[in-house]
Design an enzyme around this catalytic site. Structure first.
Site, short mmCIF file in Angstrom:
data_model
loop_
_atom_site.label_atom_id
_atom_site.label_comp_id
_atom_site.label_asym_id
_atom_site.label_seq_id
_atom_site.Cartn_x
_atom_site.Cartn_y
_atom_site.Cartn_z
N HIS A 195 0.84 -1.19 0.00
CA HIS A 195 0.00 0.00 0.00
C HIS A 195 0.88 1.24 0.00
CE1 HIS A 195 0.89 -1.06 4.18
NE2 HIS A 195 0.87 0.24 4.43
N CYS A 217 2.40 3.56 11.70
CA CYS A 217 3.33 3.12 10.68
C CYS A 217 3.55 4.27 9.70
CB CYS A 217 2.81 1.88 9.96
SG CYS A 217 1.33 2.16 8.94
#
Length: 695
Positions: free
Chosen positions: A65, A204
């Site tokens: 992603h 993240c």
């Protein structure tokens, strides 16, 4: 989620055998649907995100992603692989592969939906249903949440509101905790019938997938262990702070992050486990057990030390000592480099304007004439000298900071300054930093009464640690280190002939091994330490010249290779090659990173060979350099400049030739035709073609 995934974005027979090929196959579907405008640019962004941290998850899931300016709207593509694709998960290849594409400015609502999908992937019923679904339309419907929840789906409304519900549950938990929390954390954890309470933060780099998977994993593990876990997800859609009452009532803290935790001081004074986000996904029960163990032993973080970044925290939970040591040293070197660049270039300008005798000029406080060039040269030289004087203290201070966070700064800077005072130099700074960090960590392990904890980071730790480090540096180890530093300096001064050439080759190999990474920085720090004096030796200046020359080789060689044999590179790499000319000429080795990340087995060895050639020739030609940076822009300050440029050119040609030969021998991916006579880009249609990573 109805507009994010359709049957056209589903491939239930994904045949790709590498993660690059899988991402390309799914991305091509996005291009056809008009969701992605530039395939190569988007895949470069995917590869850059993958380079930060593998996106494979235990349980057979691959979750590549990224955010990208080449994405027109939030999009999800799904592929199911029979043979599996390696995305770096510990338990093996992934058979369920989700490619998430988010625009650079995606709105919060869409990101919230993607985040809820990330949480759903922790649901075994959901993933089992995806493995058994029979057609693309049904798979897309299942992911959109149009199947009953018993089949593993979630409704669209539930997806949109998933994070909001989590925030509401946090508020309820906070209120309940506030009503029952009394006494110290140790006392509360021992209350009869009261469950252990943990607050956690997950984050993240992208803030789309791992952040929410880690939260779901911790919450599930907490329920199984009978532990109350409240998680603050610091994701792309922003974050809602945990209620202060909930944090106050908590018995322990888990910080699972790969980017800095926002407002981390809120969690100070608690037993804390600080680790990477993937650890929370893969082994949440172990982290819960670890924080419970710390609470039982009374281990708490000092104020201001919770939640440091991965570089600052000195290695995550479970990492080996060697890894932690590398991270600590890199922390010091990374903070030192700006002082090297600023001070070194100011010194170089001083030499360029006033000549090499400018180091003997009187202080500009006593003598400065506005209209004289020599006065300005002396001013630049003396400012640069002051900046250079910070090198060893900054190195030591931030090594200690990497080990013990802010409490390590004071003893680290004190120890580094003592290293300068006793002429222990670079080696003394390394020792002072490591000793300072170790002393602070030892002090923090001592159990302190709650009433004294407030003055620990401000008074007690700086006082005791500085005294201990000062004693060790002045009385115990300072003299031996100073002797070792002098011996090394004398050895360098005596280098000549074959020994000097071998050293140049070794430094060249190091500069080109990881292109700005730890090994590169060690070689660079070694060279700059030698010239960080008012009158550097001839050998030290030769070493500096060899190091800078070798560091220029990889980006210049990649730029030349993309010009000479452009057919061997894809469009994105050819574009990166244009920028690499400027980066290489400026001595920015990182300009070759996109090429090395896309094809490391060919680019890195080729760069190392060329760097070794350049380093050896530079030493053989006797080239010298007083400036620690600047590339071709400081050629006037180089001794034997013409031969120096010959050494650089030789290394660039060697690396270019090796890269072209190795890439020419590369076999095309299965089913991909070789480039035709028209010079078509072989990577344009190659499902397995690797994409560059942005530096």
């Amino acid at each position: 989620m109805s507009d994010m995934i359709t049957a056209d974005l589903v491939d239930l027979d994904l045949s790709a055998d590498t993660k690059e090929a899988a991402a390309r196959a799914l991305a091509e579907r996005m291009v056809v649907q008009g969701r992605v405008t530039d395939l190569d640019g988007f895949l470069a962004d995917v590869a850059a995100r993958e380079a930060q941290m593998p996106t494979g998850l235990d349980g057979g899931i691959g979750f590549p992603h990224c955010r990208s300016e080449h994405v027109t709207e939030p999009t999800l593509a799904f592929g199911r692989s029979v043979d599996g694709v390696d995305f770096g998960a510990a338990d093996g290849p992934a058979d369920l592969i989700f490619l998430i594409a988010a625009p650079a400015g995606a709105d919060d609502a869409h990101l919230t939906i993607l985040s809820s999908l990330a949480r759903q992937l922790m649901n075994a019923e959901f993933t089992d249903a995806l493995r058994s679904v029979g057609d693309a339309s049904a798979a897309a419907a299942l992911i959109r949440g149009e199947e009953p929840t018993g089949a593993g789906g979630v409704s669209e409304d539930a997806s949109v509101n998933a994070s909001e519900g989590a925030e509401d549950s946090v508020a309820v938990s906070a209120a309940a905790s506030a009503e029952t929390a009394t006494g110290s954390p140790d006392e509360r954890s021992d209350e009869p019938g009261r469950p252990f309470r943990i607050v956690a933060v997950t984050s993240c780099p992208t803030g789309i997938a791992h952040t929410y998977m880690a939260a779901e994993s911790l919450e599930n593990a907490g329920r199984e262990a009978g532990v109350e876990v409240a998680v603050e997800t610091q994701g792309s859609a922003g974050f809602t702070r945990l209620d202060p009452a909930l944090i106050e009532a908590a018995d322990g803290v888990i910080l699972a992050h790969d980017v800095p935790v926002r407002e981390k001081d809120r969690f100070a004074g608690k037993p804390t486990v600080d680790t990477g986000v993937k650890a929370a996904i893969n082994r949440p029960a172990e982290l819960i057990g670890e924080v419970r163990g710390k609470a039982a032993r009374g281990e708490v973080t000092a104020a201001g030390s919770a939640g440091a970044t991965p570089v600052e925290r000195g290695g995550g939970s479970g990492e080996g000592y060697g890894t932690k040591l590398r991270v600590w040293l890199m922390s010091g070197v990374s903070y030192m480099v700006p002082f090297v660049a600023a001070g070194g270039l100011l010194i170089a300008l001083g030499f360029a304007i006033g000549g090499y005798e400018i180091n003997k000029a009187p202080s500009v406080m006593d003598h400065f004439v506005w209209s004289q060039a020599d006065s300005w040269a002396a001013l630049l030289f003396q400012i640069g000298g002051v900046a250079f004087a910070f090198l060893v203290p900054v190195l030591a201070g931030y090594i200690a900071y990497g080990m013990a966070d802010r409490p390590g700064l004071v003893p680290g800077f004190v120890g580094g300054s003592i290293a300068l005072t006793i002429n222990a130099g670079f080696l003394g700074g390394l020792a002072a930093g490591l000793i300072s960090g170790a002393v602070v960590l030892a002090i923090q392990r001592v159990r302190i009464p709650a009433a004294l904890r407030g003055i620990m980071p401000v008074v007690v730790i700086p006082l005791i640690s500085s005294a201990v480090v000062g004693f060790l540096m002045f009385v115990v180890i300072g003299k031996p280190i100073a002797s070792a530093q002098k011996a090394m300096t004398d050895w360098l001064s005596d280098l000549s002939g074959a020994n000097a050439i071998l050293l140049g080759a070794l430094l060249g190999l190091m500069m080109c091994f990881d292109l700005g990474g730890p090994v590169n920085k060690v070689a660079y720090a070694f060279a700059t330490a030698g010239i960080a004096v008012s009158d550097p030796s001839d050998s030290a200046m030769k070493i500096m010249a060899a190091v800078m020359a070798a560091g220029m080789v990889p980006p210049l060689a990649m730029a030349l290779a993309t010009t000479v044999r452009s057919k061997l590179f894809n469009a994105a790499e050819r574009e990166n090659g244009k920028a690499a000319w400027v980066l290489g000429a400026s001595f920015i080795s990182e300009g070759a990173i996109p090429f090395a990340a896309a094809d490391p087995l060919r680019v890195i060895p080729s760069s190392m060979v060329g760097g070794a050639v350049t380093g050896a020739l530079s030493m053989a030609f006797g080239a010298t350099l007083r400036a620690p940076h600047g590339g071709i822009f400081v050629v006037p300050l180089i001794g034997n400049p013409l031969l120096y440029l010959v050494a650089i050119a030789a290394g660039v040609c060697v690396t270019t030739a090796l890269v072209i030969v190795l890439k020419g021998l590369r076999k095309p991916a299965p089913g991909v035709a070789a480039p035709g006579p028209g010079g078509a880009d072989p990577s344009a249609s190659a499902p397995g073609a690797k994409q560059p990573v942005a530096a």
